[in-house]
Design an enzyme around this catalytic site. Structure first.
Site, PDB file in Angstrom:
ATOM      1  N   CYS A   1     -29.902 -20.170   6.427  1.00 17.87           N
ATOM      2  CA  CYS A   1     -30.969 -21.067   6.875  1.00 17.87           C
ATOM      3  C   CYS A   1     -31.882 -20.329   7.847  1.00 17.87           C
ATOM      4  O   CYS A   1     -31.433 -19.862   8.891  1.00 17.87           O
ATOM      5  CB  CYS A   1     -30.420 -22.311   7.555  1.00 17.87           C
ATOM      6  SG  CYS A   1     -31.750 -23.389   8.151  1.00 17.87           S
TER       7      CYS A   1
ATOM      8  N   GLY B   1     -35.375 -27.791  -6.634  1.00 20.24           N
ATOM      9  CA  GLY B   1     -35.552 -28.275  -5.263  1.00 20.24           C
ATOM     10  C   GLY B   1     -36.948 -28.790  -5.008  1.00 20.24           C
ATOM     11  O   GLY B   1     -37.261 -29.950  -5.249  1.00 20.24           O
TER      12      GLY B   1
ATOM     13  N   GLY C   1     -34.854 -27.569  10.015  1.00 21.35           N
ATOM     14  CA  GLY C   1     -33.881 -27.188  11.032  1.00 21.35           C
ATOM     15  C   GLY C   1     -32.565 -27.947  10.944  1.00 21.35           C
ATOM     16  O   GLY C   1     -31.974 -28.311  11.960  1.00 21.35           O
ATOM     17  N   LEU C   2     -32.130 -28.175   9.704  1.00 20.89           N
ATOM     18  CA  LEU C   2     -30.792 -28.748   9.461  1.00 20.89           C
ATOM     19  C   LEU C   2     -30.550 -30.095  10.136  1.00 20.89           C
ATOM     20  O   LEU C   2     -29.470 -30.347  10.668  1.00 20.89           O
ATOM     21  CB  LEU C   2     -29.700 -27.759   9.887  1.00 20.89           C
ATOM     22  CG  LEU C   2     -29.457 -26.581   8.943  1.00 20.89           C
ATOM     23  CD1 LEU C   2     -28.450 -25.611   9.557  1.00 20.89           C
ATOM     24  CD2 LEU C   2     -28.960 -27.050   7.581  1.00 20.89           C
TER      25      LEU C   2
END
Lengths: 249, 304
Positions: free
Chosen positions: B129, B265, B72-73
């Site tokens: 996102c 990633g 969630g950033l």
């Protein structure tokens, strides 16, 4: 801290679900009590975080509980196998002075190394039942006294470790209490230690990704001088001062 | 020796292996394992106008050949990024790609201005996102809003190239790609994570506290290859491909599909050295295949 290839020296089943494993890891001889390693499990995207149970020269001791497929693979490894281990990771326990370690179930292993590293230690260990007990001989060797509690009374005191903790702290002086176990147990220990004014350090568990503080998944709500903030178990912990942890209560 | 240099929208990367936003923080952690100058570039953790604490834990769940995340950033905010992280990142001989996420067009503009002024080499616009309510994916799933976000960033990025990160959670990714191209994007990166969910059978609770999260890891590689290929055929923009890359062969596939460079990633969580290994394996593949320049791989697939 780096990735090391470590030979599995021994793997002994110590309870129905857990194994006591020793690996040759001279590079991790400087690991601190309370730190953990992140172990690669063949065929899985994520490594499995395992607390360090003990370090004896070049030998790292890990107690692994079979929780799912990844740890199942790990506990099935045979002596002589090579394990891919990232570590040592995280911040560990303070061990100066007279310490009381309070463990619950699979939370007990990291407390053994902490007890050994301290000036003097006593232990209170809790388990579901007598079949789940582990490392009792080791704790007896490392500590002046070991008190046992089981939920069902099949060994030692019937009840919770925080009840024994309260009694102990009312009778004896300790510089610090170190604890690792299920969250409800840690929360109860925090309450007791706060009431009786003894510093408590707790080792937390959270679902983890990278293990080094980059991916930010193992979030934990903490309380600092400037209010609440979000920290991470892998990098800021796994050991925290209990007063810094916002248990949901 | 294969020439490993590639360029995207005028930005010259020493090799085509970058690290993907959100998996590498701001470089401090993996910088303890190797010199960050070894990397082609670093897409840093997504930043927002104001500090964000992110979602409650658990934020990760393992899946067959992958993971779901719902971070969630979480980030310290763009000002802290510019003031505290950029000076560290600039010490390395690698390209720094800022990743920005806004709740509104005005926020995208302000973010672009700030990171451009801080001297980043490229801006990656996060409109994909899946773990935040406002902004994020909300911008990335419609052509109009994706184009508007692109335009807002372009208008405030000065001379810094703008790369838009596309979501795979759309009916037709090529439509969004075309809209973003028409709005002035200089490059595209794809794919962000695929929306997913896992449930604990004992508790009947989703494993993620956010209920849903983004799927990444080897499981998504074929989706990424397919989408990069489709987008490469739909637009003229250079592409940064990502999604499940864990080996040099995976990187080569994405390049054949149309990517000019590739980001690693999730593989980092299994192997902190993954980006270096992927780079070396890709170089070895090129040597063995007699490829003089790695850039020759881009779009080299021979479709049936």
């Amino acid at each position: 801290m780096d990735v090391y290839k470590c030979t599995l020296l021994s793997n002994d089943k110590i309870t129905e679900t857990s194994c006591d494993m020793r690996v040759l890891a001279p590079e991790m001889a400087d690991a601190k009590p309370g730190q953990f390693v992140h172990v690669k499990c063949e065929g899985f995207t994520l490594r499995r975080p395992i607390s360090i149970c003990d370090v004896d020269g070049e030998v790292l001791r890990l107690v692994v509980d079979r929780r799912g497929k990844g740890t199942e693979w790990l506990t099935e490894q045979r002596v002589g196998a090579t394990l891919d281990i990232l570590g040592p990771l995280g911040r560990g326990f303070g061990t100066h002075g007279r310490v009381l370690v309070v463990g619950g179930g699979i939370g007990c292993p990291p407390l053994l190394y902490a007890a050994k590293a301290s000036d003097s230690a006593d232990a209170i260990l809790g388990f579901r039942n007598s079949a789940a007990m582990m490392l009792l001989g080791d704790f007896r060797d490392a500590c002046d006294t070991v008190q046992l509690a089981t939920d069902d009374g099949s060994a030692g005191f019937r009840g919770r470790v925080d009840e024994l903790l309260r009694r102990r702290l009312s009778e004896e002086k300790y510089d610090r209490v170190l604890s690792c176990g299920p969250t409800p147990m840690l929360r109860a220990c925090k309450r007791v230690c706060e009431e009786l004014g003894v510093p408590l350090e707790v080792s937390l568990e959270e679902r983890m990704g990278c293990g080094v503080g980059a991916c930010l998944v193992c979030a934990v709500k903490l309380r600092g001088a400037d209010g609440e903030y979000v920290g991470h178990v892998c990098k800021d912990g796994p050991v925290f001062k209990a007063e810094e942890v916002c248990f949901d209560d | 020796m294969t020439d490993m240099r590639v360029s995207i929208a005028g930005v010259k990367f020493k090799n085509p292996i970058l690290v993907a936003s959100g998996t590498f923080g701001f470089g401090h952690e993996y910088g303890k394992f190797y010199d960050l100058s070894e990397l082609g570039g670093i897409c840093v953790k997504g930043t927002t106008l104001h500090k964000r604490d992110g979602n409650p834990a658990p934020r990760i769940a393992e899946t067959p050949s992958g993971i779901l995340n719902s971070v969630g950033l979480q980030n310290p905010g763009v000002d802290a990024f510019c003031a505290e992280e950029m000076p560290f990142l600039k010490r390395f001989d690698t390209k720094i790609v800022a990743n920005i996420s806004g709740n509104t067009l005005e926020e995208y503009s302000e973010l672009a201005e700030k990171v451009a002024a801080a001297g980043v080499d490229m801006i990656e616009v996060n409109i994909s996102c899946p773990n935040v309510k406002a902004g994020g994916l909300a911008f990335g799933t419609s052509c109009t809003s994706a184009a508007a976000a692109t335009e807002a960033v372009k208008n405030h990025a000065g001379s810094v190239p703008v790369m838009v990160k596309l979501s795979p959670n759309v009916t037709d990714i090529t439509e969004i790609a075309r809209a973003v191209e028409a709005a002035g994007a200089d490059a595209l990166s794809l794919i962000n994570t695929l929306l997913g969910m896992r449930i604990d059978l004992k508790t009947r609770r989703p494993i993620l506290k956010n209920n849903t999260g983004g799927l990444s890891g080897p499981a998504v590689l074929p989706v990424a290859v397919r989408m990069v290929w489709q987008v490469a055929n739909a637009v003229k923009l250079p592409l940064l491909g990502m999604g499940g890359v864990a080996s040099g062969a995976d990187a080569a596939e994405l390049m054949f599909a149309g990517a000019s460079a590739v980001a690693v990633g999730t593989a980092l969580f299994n192997d902190p050295y993954a980006p270096i290994r992927v780079r070396d394996e890709l170089a070895e593949y090129c040597e063995n295949a007699g490829v003089a320049r790695v850039s020759e791989l881009t779009g080299g697939v021979k479709p049936w």
